[in-house]
Design a protein around this motif. Structure first.
Motif, PDB file in Angstrom:
ATOM      1  N   GLU A 445     -39.781 -13.961  37.859  1.00  0.00           N
ATOM      2  CA  GLU A 445     -39.216 -14.567  36.697  1.00  0.00           C
ATOM      3  C   GLU A 445     -37.971 -14.033  36.406  1.00  0.00           C
ATOM      4  N   SER A 446     -36.685 -14.656  36.313  1.00  0.00           N
ATOM      5  CA  SER A 446     -35.560 -14.133  36.110  1.00  0.00           C
ATOM      6  C   SER A 446     -35.501 -13.320  34.865  1.00  0.00           C
ATOM      7  N   LEU A 447     -35.201 -12.007  35.593  1.00  0.00           N
ATOM      8  CA  LEU A 447     -35.064 -10.707  34.670  1.00  0.00           C
ATOM      9  C   LEU A 447     -34.041 -10.854  33.785  1.00  0.00           C
ATOM     10  N   LEU A 448     -33.026 -11.624  33.576  1.00  0.00           N
ATOM     11  CA  LEU A 448     -31.801 -12.028  33.102  1.00  0.00           C
ATOM     12  C   LEU A 448     -32.559 -12.567  31.715  1.00  0.00           C
ATOM     13  N   ASP A 449     -33.379 -13.493  31.856  1.00  0.00           N
ATOM     14  CA  ASP A 449     -33.700 -14.483  30.580  1.00  0.00           C
ATOM     15  C   ASP A 449     -34.610 -13.233  29.593  1.00  0.00           C
ATOM     16  N   ARG A 450     -35.014 -12.086  30.266  1.00  0.00           N
ATOM     17  CA  ARG A 450     -35.852 -11.170  29.183  1.00  0.00           C
ATOM     18  C   ARG A 450     -34.818  -9.912  28.951  1.00  0.00           C
ATOM     19  N   THR A 451     -33.848  -9.921  29.562  1.00  0.00           N
ATOM     20  CA  THR A 451     -32.973  -8.706  29.282  1.00  0.00           C
ATOM     21  C   THR A 451     -31.563  -9.154  28.603  1.00  0.00           C
ATOM     22  N   MET A 452     -31.417  -8.624  27.431  1.00  0.00           N
ATOM     23  CA  MET A 452     -30.104  -8.726  26.955  1.00  0.00           C
ATOM     24  C   MET A 452     -29.255  -7.502  27.304  1.00  0.00           C
ATOM     25  N   VAL A 453     -27.945  -8.008  27.817  1.00  0.00           N
ATOM     26  CA  VAL A 453     -26.847  -7.253  28.429  1.00  0.00           C
ATOM     27  C   VAL A 453     -25.513  -7.401  27.493  1.00  0.00           C
ATOM     28  N   MET A 454     -25.499  -6.297  26.937  1.00  0.00           N
ATOM     29  CA  MET A 454     -24.022  -6.315  26.344  1.00  0.00           C
ATOM     30  C   MET A 454     -22.858  -5.466  26.855  1.00  0.00           C
ATOM     31  N   LEU A 455     -21.738  -6.096  26.913  1.00  0.00           N
ATOM     32  CA  LEU A 455     -20.452  -5.556  27.385  1.00  0.00           C
ATOM     33  C   LEU A 455     -19.372  -5.497  26.455  1.00  0.00           C
ATOM     34  N   GLY A 456     -19.039  -4.411  26.033  1.00  0.00           N
ATOM     35  CA  GLY A 456     -17.852  -4.497  24.775  1.00  0.00           C
ATOM     36  C   GLY A 456     -17.366  -3.220  24.712  1.00  0.00           C
ATOM     37  N   SER A 457     -16.814  -2.822  23.550  1.00  0.00           N
ATOM     38  CA  SER A 457     -15.953  -1.758  23.417  1.00  0.00           C
ATOM     39  C   SER A 457     -15.995  -1.419  21.798  1.00  0.00           C
ATOM     40  N   HIS A 458     -15.521  -0.155  21.598  1.00  0.00           N
ATOM     41  CA  HIS A 458     -15.446   0.081  20.084  1.00  0.00           C
ATOM     42  C   HIS A 458     -13.976  -0.036  19.726  1.00  0.00           C
TER      43      HIS A 458
END
Length: 526
Positions: A445-458
């Protein structure tokens, strides 16, 4: 301990792990039960099952009893008294008293209670075992047989050149940008968020240590940090995996409850060994022996605390209770380590990575860490990952790059610097996209559906501005394909996103740092 009649096949009901055991679950409670095989065979499978159900329901009855009579049997000022008790003791109590465990009540909702309470009634005092209802609510829920949820937080130390990343329009428009173009096939899998920040978080680069905490004025001499969201979540769900959390890179965006920066591992081999390579048998045996010795020391300490508690005043009792709680957490951690020492490590179709120590190969180094993150998520070795992308003082080994990454971020609108900066940042976004794509295309099952991935900066960009922070949120089962553009003059609290992420992980929080609620416009997919 025998059962409550001569025909009982049950020889013991307990919480400690022994051989020839069966773990049984009923109404949110775990039991370890041992049978007399000969007696079980004599009375038959049906009667054995009935006796088993009775034993396990006893544990649930303790839970129900606690909910119903907590106010009645505990004075408002009475301090908690704590000791561990085998489920067998509860079973014996109910057997001797003639009380029958209740039937399963589907309408009963589990309420979190402290492990430090005793049941009192009719001259009997019963100490409670470590039931699910005493666990943090998120732990109890996630113990169910359902796929876990995870969080990955990736911080770009030098941020991005905003025009190359952020769309100019809000909503679900298909507008793309230079950096988003390689992610076009993933557009329905992530949300772009702009116009957010942490109020009173300033200091340029120093704000990196407040990115996941929201602690104010990180650049001042008397700055004191607070807990980061990954560590807050680790308190609740960290014991469910081999590693409570994983910190990668060198930036230290993960911060403990005491405000201490947790340094990330800059190379993947460190975590690969911890997660996938078993030590020699004698090394594992010695490690287990050390853990057991540590637990014995804690048991001695706890007994001393109990004796001392009866001889001190009210304020000292409160201090002892706080100390006791800390020691109990240490004991719980030791039990977890012992459990994972005895459990075989997962097998993966990958070899021990050869660490790239040349910091000019920054994209290759990033891809190595993305690889270890993917293996970690695939094997459910941890559910909380932080990663700081740095290597800013080096000249990247990329075509056409002649200046170091940090100098490029201070471009001053110089066309040549902007062109080289775009090359470096595009390569980083592409590596991020490949990681997200890999999660989405996993065989299960899509691991992405169960994983929140944040890409950002301060930072907004390389110019040290800590307002209008860039953020991309991918996966997690949300309705994506949009740009949530908030007010660039009166920024929206970034901490609202963190509350949403924590709640999605199953952590019962209503407020974090400067939050005013959950993130407006981000809905769970139907």
């Amino acid at each position: 301990m025998a059962g409550n009649s001569p025909t009982s096949p049950i020889t013991s009901v307990c919480c400690s792990k022994t051989k020839q055991q069966c773990r049984v679950r009923w109404h949110g409670c775990y039991c370890l039960i041992r049978w007399d095989a000969e007696q079980a065979s004599r009375i038959g499978a049906k009667q054995t099952a009935l006796w088993t159900a009775s034993a396990v329901k006893t544990v649930a009855f303790v839970h129900s009893f606690m909910k119903s009579y907590r106010a009645k049997y505990f004075g408002a000022r009475e301090q908690a008294v704590s000791q561990r008790m085998h489920v067998a003791e509860a079973f014996r109590y109910f057997s001797m008293s003639g009380t029958h465990p209740p039937t399963k009540d589907k309408s009963m909702k589990t309420r979190r209670i402290s492990r430090q309470f005793l049941l009192r009634g009719a001259g009997v005092v019963v100490a409670l075992p470590a039931l699910d209802c005493m666990m943090p609510a998120a732990v109890a829920r996630n113990a169910q047989l359902k796929p876990p949820r995870r969080m990955v937080a990736i911080n770009m130390e030098l941020s991005f050149h905003p025009p190359n990343l952020m769309p100019t329009k809000s909503g679900g428009d298909d507008e793309t940008t230079r950096y988003l173009e390689p992610l076009s096939d993933l557009r329905a899998d992530f949300t772009i968020i702009s116009g957010t920040s942490h109020p009173e978080v300033d200091g340029g680069h120093a704000a990196s240590q407040s990115w996941l905490t929201g602690a104010v004025h990180p650049g001042t001499a008397n700055f004191r940090n607070s807990i980061a969201i990954d560590q807050l979540a680790a308190r609740e769900i960290g014991l469910q995996t081999r590693l409570a959390y994983m910190a990668l890179g060198g930036g230290g965006i993960s911060v403990s409850a005491n405000g201490v920066k947790i340094r990330g591992a800059p190379y993947p081999s460190h975590f690969f060994r911890k997660m996938f390579l078993d030590g020699r048998p004698h090394e594992k045996a010695r490690q287990i022996e050390r853990l057991q010795e540590g637990r014995s020391v804690l048991d001695t300490v706890l007994e001393a605390v109990r004796r001392m508690r009866s001889r001190v005043g009210q304020r000292d009792k409160q201090k002892l209770d706080e100390y006791f709680t800390s020691v109990r957490k240490a004991e719980q951690q030791l039990r977890k380590f012992e459990h994972w020492q005895q459990k075989p490590k997962p097998e993966v179709d990958a070899e021990l990575p050869s660490d790239i120590r040349d910091h000019t190969r920054l994209i290759e180094r990033a891809r190595q860490l993305y690889d270890i993150m993917y293996l970690t998520i695939q094997t459910d070795s941890t559910r909380l990952i932080t990663y700081t992308i740095g290597d800013s003082s080096h000249v990247p080994q990329l075509p056409g790059i002649t200046m170091n990454y940090h100098d490029l971020s201070h471009h001053g609108q110089d066309p040549e610097k902007l062109a080289q900066l775009a090359t470096v940042e595009s390569a980083h976004v592409k590596a991020f996209g490949d990681f997200v794509r890999r999660l989405k295309q996993s065989e299960e099952e899509s691991l992405l559906d169960r994983t929140m991935v944040m890409l950002g900066s301060h930072m907004h960009s390389g110019g040290h501005n800590n307002r209008n922070l860039p953020m991309i949120l991918a996966g997690g089962g949300f309705r994506h394909g949009q740009h949530l553009a908030f007010d660039t003059n009166n920024n929206y609290p970034l901490a609202n996103l963190y509350v949403t992420v924590l709640q999605r992980l199953g952590i019962e929080v209503e407020q974090f740092a400067s939050s005013t609620g959950t993130l407006t416009g981000l809905d769970v997919a139907g």
